[in-house]
Design an enzyme around this catalytic site. Structure first.
Site, PDB file in Angstrom:
ATOM      1  CG  ASP A   1      24.531 -27.821  -5.785  1.00 33.00           C
ATOM      2  OD1 ASP A   1      23.788 -28.074  -6.747  1.00 33.00           O
ATOM      3  OD2 ASP A   1      25.765 -27.722  -5.887  1.00 33.00           O
TER       4      ASP A   1
ATOM      5  CD  GLU B   1      20.317 -29.440  -8.424  1.00 33.22           C
ATOM      6  OE1 GLU B   1      20.040 -28.543  -9.216  1.00 33.22           O
ATOM      7  OE2 GLU B   1      21.472 -29.741  -8.102  1.00 33.22           O
TER       8      GLU B   1
ATOM      9  CB  CYS C   1      24.409 -13.296  -8.977  1.00 33.91           C
ATOM     10  SG  CYS C   1      24.744 -12.390  -7.440  1.00 33.91           S
TER      11      CYS C   1
ATOM     12  CB  CYS D   1      22.314  -8.817  -7.976  1.00 38.42           C
ATOM     13  SG  CYS D   1      23.337  -9.515  -9.272  1.00 38.42           S
TER      14      CYS D   1
ATOM     15  CB  CYS E   1      28.110 -11.321  -9.060  1.00 36.81           C
ATOM     16  SG  CYS E   1      26.723 -10.586  -9.925  1.00 36.81           S
TER      17      CYS E   1
ATOM     18  CB  CYS F   1      25.985  -7.191  -7.800  1.00 29.85           C
ATOM     19  SG  CYS F   1      26.108  -8.713  -6.830  1.00 29.85           S
TER      20      CYS F   1
ATOM     21  CG  ASP G   1      29.685 -26.835  -5.071  1.00 31.12           C
ATOM     22  OD1 ASP G   1      29.376 -26.759  -6.275  1.00 31.12           O
ATOM     23  OD2 ASP G   1      30.625 -27.530  -4.644  1.00 31.12           O
TER      24      ASP G   1
HETATM   25 ZN   LIG Z   1      25.261 -10.325  -8.309  1.00 32.84          ZN
END
Ligand SMILES: [Zn+2]
Length: 401
Positions: free
Chosen positions: A187, A271, A324, A327, A343, A345, A352
Site C-alpha cells: 500500500d 494497486e 476489515c 472478517c 472492527c 469483529c 495502512d
Molecule cells: Zn472485522
C-alpha cells in the site's frame, strides 16, 4: 537460471569547455530538428490528412542540412539528430495507440537536455568513451563498475537543471534468477512511503523531511526574485539542486527496496494509483510521493521481468482502507487522521497494514481464478503499455464486495 537483459548504467562526467560547448550545440540542434519535424508532421496531417513517417522526416533532415540557413546542423554528429526523429516517431506511435498525448514542441527551458548516440557515433576502447566530433574521451566518474566485458550499445548524454552532466551506457548484463516463494501486498501512503502486508513499514529516505523544508524555503525565495534578474537565475539553480538531491536519494532508496522485494518474493501485488489519485492535491509532499510511486512501479515492472516474478496490479475500486481484512466487514467513512481502528469483529487494524492486506487478498483472488497474471514483457522503457494491458486482466476475478 541466467538471463541476459539490457541495462542502463548511469555516471556523472565532467566535460572540458570544448566538450560542453559541443554538447550544448548538439542539444540545441536536436531541439530544432525535433521541432521542425513535428511541425512538418502536424502540417501534413492538418492540411492533407497525410501521415509522415520516420523515413520521410529523415529525408527532410538531409534537405535541411543542404540549405545555407541550416548548414550549422552539419557541425554536430548526425546520429543524435536521427535518434531525435526516432523518438518523435515513438511519441507518435504512443499517441496513435492512445497511450500518450500528442507530442509537443521541445523548449529550451523546460525540456530535458539529452542526446542519444548509437554505436556508429562513439568509440569504446579499454574503458574509455569518445563521442563523435570530439577529440578527447569523456572524463567519467566510475562510481560503480560495468559488468565484466560489457560494451555499450547506446550512450545517452544529458545535463540536468542543476547543471550536472551524466552519461548513461546501455549494456548487456546477466541476471541470475533464483527461486522465491510467497506473495506480498503493498500500500502506498503519505506518512510512511509504503506499507507491506507483512506489517513492515518502509519510511521515506533519510533527510527527506529536512530537504523538503529547504526546498519550500528556496522556492519562496525564487518567487520573490525579479524576473530576468541574475539573482533569479541563482535562486533557480538553488531550487534545482535541492530537487536533484531529493530525487537522487529517492531513486537510490527505491532501487534498494525494489531489488530486495523482487529477490525475496515471487508475486507482488500493488494497486493502480492512477485510479485512486483522481483527487487533485497540489501539496509538495503529495507531488513528490506520486512521482515516487510511479518510479517505484516502473522499477518493479522491469525488475519483476528480469527475475521472472509476477507483478499483479489491482484496481482500487474497492475500499481497501475501510474493509476489515479479518472478517470482510465494511467500516464507516474514515478520515485520513485515523491511523488505527477496531472492527466490530474485534480485530484492531493499523490503517495502512490493513489496506496492504486487502490488496494482497485481491491479488490472491486473481491468482486463485487461474488467470495468467504475468505482466506484458518488453515495455519497460515506457512502462505505459504494460500498465494499460495488465490492469483489466488482473482485476478479473476479484469478488464483488
Ligand atoms: Zn472485522
Amino acid at each position: 537460471m541466467a538471463r541476459v537483459v539490457k541495462r542502463a548504467f548511469k555516471y556523472r562526467f565532467y566535460p572540458t569547455g570544448e566538450q560542453a560547448a559541443q554538447l550544448l550545440r548538439t542539444f540545441g540542434c536536436i531541439r530544432l530538428v525535433y521541432n521542425m519535424a513535428l511541425q512538418a508532421r502536424t502540417e501534413a496531417w492538418t492540411r492533407r490528412q497525410e501521415r509522415i513517417n520516420y523515413n520521410a522526416t529523415s529525408a527532410l533532415l538531409t534537405g535541411w542540412k543542404r540549405t545555407d540557413d541550416l548548414a550549422f546542423l552539419n557541425e554536430v554528429s548526425c546520429v543524435p539528430l536521427q535518434q531525435a526523429l526516432r523518438h518523435l516517431q515513438n511519441a507518435y506511435i504512443n499517441f496513435w495507440a492512445r497511450r500518450a498525448k500528442h507530442p509537443t514542441f521541445k523548449s529550451r527551458k523546460r525540456s530535458r537536455h539529452s542526446a542519444e548516440y548509437t554505436a556508429s557515433a562513439f568509440r569504446w576502447r579499454d574503458g574509455t568513451l569518445t563521442l563523435a566530433k570530439m577529440a578527447e574521451p569523456l572524463d567519467i566518474v566510475w562510481s560503480r563498475p560495468l559488468p565484466d566485458g560489457a560494451s555499450p550499445s547506446t550512450v545517452t548524454v544529458s545535463c540536468d537543471r542543476a547543471g550536472r552532466w551524466f552519461v548513461s551506457l546501455l549494456c548487456d548484463d546477466v541476471i541470475t534468477q533464483t527461486p522465491a516463494t510467497g506473495m506480498v501486498g503493498i500500500d502506498a501512503g503519505l506518512d510512511s512511503l509504503l506499507t507491506l502486508s507483512t506489517g513492515e513499514k518502509i519510511t521515506n529516505p533519510r533527510h527527506e523531511r529536512a530537504d523538503r523544508q529547504r526546498l519550500a524555503r528556496a522556492q519562496r525565495g525564487l518567487a520573490r526574485k525579479q524576473k530576468g534578474s541574475a539573482n533569479r537565475t541563482k535562486a533557480r539553480v538553488k531550487v534545482a539542486r535541492i530537487h536533484a538531491r531529493i530525487a537522487d536519494r529517492r531513486r537510490d532508496h527505491l532501487h534498494q527496496l525494489t531489488t530486495r522485494l523482487v529477490r525475496e518474493t515471487q508475486a507482488i501485488v500493488i494497486e493502480d494509483l492512477a485510479v485512486a489519485n483522481m483527487v487533485k492535491n497540489h501539496r509538495l509532499a503529495r507531488a513528490i510521493s506520486d512521482a515516487a510511486w510511479r518510479q517505484f512501479r516502473t522499477m518493479l515492472e522491469y525488475k519483476a521481468a528480469w527475475y521472472g516474478r509476477d507483478l499483479i496490479v489491482v484496481d482500487r475500486w474497492f475500499p481497501s482502507t475501510r474493509l476489515c481484512s479479518a472478517c470482510g466487514a465494511l467500516a464507516q467513512k474514515m478520515p485520513l487522521r485515523v491511523r488505527e481502528w477496531t472492527c466490530p469483529c474485534g480485530a484492531v487494524h493499523d490503517r495502512d497494514v490493513n489496506a496492504a492486506r486487502n490488496i494482497l487478498a485481491a491479488g490472491l483472488a486473481v491468482t486463485a481464478c487461474g488467470d495468467d497474471v504475468r505482466p506484458q514483457r518488453g515495455t519497460s522503457r515506457t512502462g505505459q503499455s504494460s500498465a494499460k494491458q495488465e490492469t483489466p486482466r488482473a482485476t478479473k476475478g476479484i469478488p464483488v464486495l
